[in-house]
Write a protein that holds these residues in place. Structure first.
Motif, PDB file in Angstrom:
ATOM      1  N   ALA A   6       0.822  -1.209   0.000  1.00 21.81           N
ATOM      2  CA  ALA A   6       0.000   0.000   0.000  1.00 21.81           C
ATOM      3  C   ALA A   6       0.856   1.258   0.000  1.00 21.81           C
ATOM      4  O   ALA A   6       0.386   2.338  -0.362  1.00 21.81           O
ATOM      5  CB  ALA A   6      -0.937  -0.001   1.208  1.00 21.81           C
ATOM      6  N   CYS A  63       1.768   7.011  -7.597  1.00 17.21           N
ATOM      7  CA  CYS A  63       1.077   8.073  -8.330  1.00 17.21           C
ATOM      8  C   CYS A  63       1.910   9.314  -8.607  1.00 17.21           C
ATOM      9  O   CYS A  63       1.375  10.306  -9.101  1.00 17.21           O
ATOM     10  CB  CYS A  63      -0.183   8.486  -7.563  1.00 17.21           C
ATOM     11  SG  CYS A  63      -1.433   7.177  -7.425  1.00 17.21           S
ATOM     12  N   SER A  89      -2.360  -4.359  -4.794  1.00 18.17           N
ATOM     13  CA  SER A  89      -2.450  -3.066  -4.121  1.00 18.17           C
ATOM     14  C   SER A  89      -2.921  -2.034  -5.133  1.00 18.17           C
ATOM     15  O   SER A  89      -2.409  -1.969  -6.255  1.00 18.17           O
ATOM     16  CB  SER A  89      -1.126  -2.666  -3.479  1.00 18.17           C
ATOM     17  OG  SER A  89      -0.085  -2.584  -4.414  1.00 18.17           O
ATOM     18  N   HIS A 117      -4.090   2.004  -6.074  1.00 19.69           N
ATOM     19  CA  HIS A 117      -3.767   3.389  -5.767  1.00 19.69           C
ATOM     20  C   HIS A 117      -4.593   4.293  -6.677  1.00 19.69           C
ATOM     21  O   HIS A 117      -4.458   4.223  -7.906  1.00 19.69           O
ATOM     22  CB  HIS A 117      -2.282   3.657  -5.987  1.00 19.69           C
ATOM     23  CG  HIS A 117      -1.377   2.629  -5.401  1.00 19.69           C
ATOM     24  ND1 HIS A 117      -0.777   2.764  -4.167  1.00 19.69           N
ATOM     25  CD2 HIS A 117      -0.987   1.413  -5.873  1.00 19.69           C
ATOM     26  CE1 HIS A 117      -0.051   1.692  -3.917  1.00 19.69           C
ATOM     27  NE2 HIS A 117      -0.166   0.859  -4.938  1.00 19.69           N
ATOM     28  N   CYS A 138      -5.068   7.775  -8.089  1.00 18.02           N
ATOM     29  CA  CYS A 138      -4.298   9.008  -8.249  1.00 18.02           C
ATOM     30  C   CYS A 138      -5.252  10.188  -8.459  1.00 18.02           C
ATOM     31  O   CYS A 138      -6.237  10.070  -9.195  1.00 18.02           O
ATOM     32  CB  CYS A 138      -3.356   8.886  -9.449  1.00 18.02           C
ATOM     33  SG  CYS A 138      -2.206   7.485  -9.322  1.00 18.02           S
ATOM     34  N   GLN A 194      -4.527   9.083  -3.276  1.00 20.41           N
ATOM     35  CA  GLN A 194      -3.147   9.113  -2.796  1.00 20.41           C
ATOM     36  C   GLN A 194      -2.875   8.125  -1.661  1.00 20.41           C
ATOM     37  O   GLN A 194      -1.821   8.196  -1.026  1.00 20.41           O
ATOM     38  CB  GLN A 194      -2.745  10.533  -2.344  1.00 20.41           C
ATOM     39  CG  GLN A 194      -3.079  11.627  -3.333  1.00 20.41           C
ATOM     40  CD  GLN A 194      -2.404  11.465  -4.690  1.00 20.41           C
ATOM     41  OE1 GLN A 194      -1.385  10.808  -4.800  1.00 20.41           O
ATOM     42  NE2 GLN A 194      -2.976  12.059  -5.715  1.00 20.41           N
ATOM     43  N   GLU A 195      -3.802   7.236  -1.373  1.00 18.84           N
ATOM     44  CA  GLU A 195      -3.575   6.220  -0.348  1.00 18.84           C
ATOM     45  C   GLU A 195      -3.796   4.845  -0.968  1.00 18.84           C
ATOM     46  O   GLU A 195      -4.786   4.617  -1.657  1.00 18.84           O
ATOM     47  CB  GLU A 195      -4.521   6.410   0.840  1.00 18.84           C
ATOM     48  CG  GLU A 195      -4.286   7.678   1.632  1.00 18.84           C
ATOM     49  CD  GLU A 195      -5.198   7.777   2.834  1.00 18.84           C
ATOM     50  OE1 GLU A 195      -5.718   6.723   3.273  1.00 18.84           O
ATOM     51  OE2 GLU A 195      -5.401   8.902   3.321  1.00 18.84           O
ATOM     52  N   GLY A 196      -2.887   3.934  -0.720  1.00 20.04           N
ATOM     53  CA  GLY A 196      -3.017   2.599  -1.262  1.00 20.04           C
ATOM     54  C   GLY A 196      -3.826   1.689  -0.355  1.00 20.04           C
ATOM     55  O   GLY A 196      -3.957   1.931   0.847  1.00 20.04           O
TER      56      GLY A 196
END
Length: 542
Positions: free
Chosen positions: A116, A121, A371, A373, A375, A493-495
């Motif tokens: 994560a 990005c 995982s 993400h 962006c 912006q968070e995995g």
């Protein structure tokens, strides 16, 4: 984007653009040579369309025959992305890493960072470092100098302080990367300003913990200890093989304190956690009270005059978020991926699809942790499947008996349509710690059943659209699956990680001999804003 290669990464961009320029003016005049005038102008106006880009990486393992293992059976990596090429090959070792920094939950050692945390990005320049703090991200450069770190820090034993006032700030903790005269990279941390007239009589305290990803070489790094009274600096390797360095600083009023960590490897990832004021410790013990002297947390970018202010008001508690620094960032997705090479590794150098195993036996298991993400913007996310098909392969005598024990001779090739998916147990779950392992007590399942049951749950009919690139089934994912019935958006912006585990039942016999199953997996996203999470067909699931 869709690819008919056994694995798909999908994204949808929702774009809207509008631009305009407005000018207003008024004037009035009396007489022939004098006039009043006024002009109000608003120039260079613009609105830029937003973006929504879903990037997916993965780590796949297989517990079965190890290629070139002389018959040995065990868990081993199949493929991963990103996976840095090794030994001059076009593929890596099958364990997820970005330029040597390990993010994989598989393997013998647990890295500090997990999938994560892959910096997917960003688009920092080659000579920049990717920094995240408090939900914000930055691309920063190291300060380049023609001096050694000792000379640049300029510590004076008489003053018990750095004499380089360019890197000092009043009541501030300053961090930056420094490239010395040998081209080596170091992490500087310096607290306060020499002769700070605003300091209280209590003096200052600060602590920091710096963690480094396993696989990076900064375990050889050490604090350049300024060795003044009241300083406790330690660098050590913790129990799981990952790297940790700590420092506790206590110093007198009107002085500075700090340290330098290095040499860092060319490729590294660091998690720097400051503990200031009341959160500071000394030798691991909390001994300070009512400390409010450190007011700001600042990162220097490229030179000593350019500041990135991380915290403008630290506060008495001084308990701050980690500052994460990656030496490399950014991954490709979708059509940008170098397929089929991305599915290859040292163990499987010829693989052309995500899952491609041809000698599976009862008891074998496999797992993929994806995982994801998002962006730029938050979004709703769906798990997808399609192109589900089965094949009976060659009809063997043991399989004939298993299909009709009383009259095996009556079983024909046309009867053997394939039943492998009915005997492959599947678990799909939110892999909270991205470790490629389902923790039944702590983690939330999305689906548990057979592979055939998963396809049925998704509404994917066997053999339907077999030659199509389209996914025919979708299953909504929830950013907070344990909080009621409402589906939550996933933040930008968070995995986050989704685990997919399969196992061929040990109770099945010869009925699956020679059978095969094919299917596509993927993910789909829509922006949160102006959507309700019901999906493209409006029901939120299929």
């Amino acid at each position: 984007m869709e690819r008919n290669d056994g694995f798909q990464l999908s994204r949808r961009k929702a774009l809207a653009a509008l631009g305009g320029v407005g000018v207003a003016s008024a004037g009035a005049g009396l007489g022939t040579s004098a006039y009043f005038s006024d002009e109000e102008s608003f120039e260079n106006n613009s609105l830029s369309a937003g973006e929504l880009d879903l990037k997916v990486d993965w780590q796949q393992t297989y517990n079965g025959p190890i290629p070139n293992g002389d018959g040995e059976v065990g868990e081993h990596p199949v493929n991963a992305y990103p996976d840095t090429a090794v030994d001059g090959q076009s593929y890596g070792d099958g364990l997820q890493d970005l330029d040597g920094v390990r993010y994989s939950g598989a393997g013998e050692l647990d890295p500090v960072f997990d999938a994560a945390d892959v910096p997917a990005c960003c688009d920092c320049a080659e000579d920049e470092y990717y920094v995240t703090y408090g939900g914000e991200s930055y691309c920063v450069s190291a300060i380049s100098g023609d001096e050694s770190t000792d000379e640049f820090y300029d510590y004076d034993t008489g003053e018990w302080s750095s004499l380089n006032d360019d890197i000092q700030r009043r009541n501030t903790t300053v961090l930056f990367l420094y490239e010395d005269d040998e081209g080596d990279i170091h992490l500087f941390i310096i607290n306060n300003e020499l002769d700070n007239t605003r300091s209280s009589d209590n003096g200052f305290v600060a602590s920091v913990t710096v963690e480094g990803a396993e696989g990076s070489q900064w375990l050889n790094a050490a604090w350049i200890d300024q060795d003044e009274p009241g300083t406790d600096i330690d660098a050590y390797q913790d129990a799981n093989g990952s790297n940790v360095a700590t420092a506790d600083w206590a110093w007198q009023n009107r002085k500075t304190d700090g340290g330098v960590l290095g040499t860092l490897d060319e490729d590294f990832a660091l998690r720097v956690t400051p503990a200031l004021n009341n959160a500071a410790t000394y030798d691991g013990n909390s001994v300070f009270q009512d400390q409010t002297d450190i007011e700001r947390l600042v990162l220097l970018d490229g030179d000593t005059s350019t500041e990135v202010v991380l915290e403008d008001t630290v506060g008495t508690d001084g308990d701050l978020d980690p500052i994460v620094i990656h030496s490399s960032c950014g991954i490709d997705s979708g059509a940008e991926l170098d397929t089929p090479a991305v599915f290859r590794s040292q163990n499987y150098p010829d693989q052309e699809h995500l899952v491609e195993l041809d000698d599976v036996k009862p008891g074998d298991t496999g797992e993929i942790t994806f995982s994801l993400h998002l962006c730029d913007n938050p979004g709703y996310v769906w798990f997808m499947a399609g192109n589900f098909s089965q094949d009976g392969g060659t009809l063997t005598e043991p399989e004939r008996v298993a299909m009709n024990e009383s009259d095996p001779g009556s079983v024909t090739e046309s009867d053997d349509t394939g039943t492998l998916a009915d005997y492959v147990d599947v678990t799909l779950w939110y892999d909270d710690d991205c470790d490629n392992t389902y923790d039944e007590e702590m983690e939330t399942p999305i689906f548990e059943g057979t592979l055939a049951g998963l396809m049925d749950e998704l509404g994917v009919a066997e053999g339907a659209d077999e030659e199509s690139d389209d996914f025919s089934g979708m299953l909504g994912l929830d950013a907070d699956p344990n909080d009621g019935d409402d589906v939550e958006c996933f933040p930008a912006q968070e995995g986050f990680c989704i685990g997919f585990e399969w196992e061929v039942s040990t109770e099945v016999g010869n009925v699956i001999q020679g059978d095969s199953v094919g299917f596509d997996l993927g993910f789909y996203t829509e922006q949160c804003r102006h959507n309700d999470g019901s999906g493209p067909d409006g029901n939120g699931t299929n």
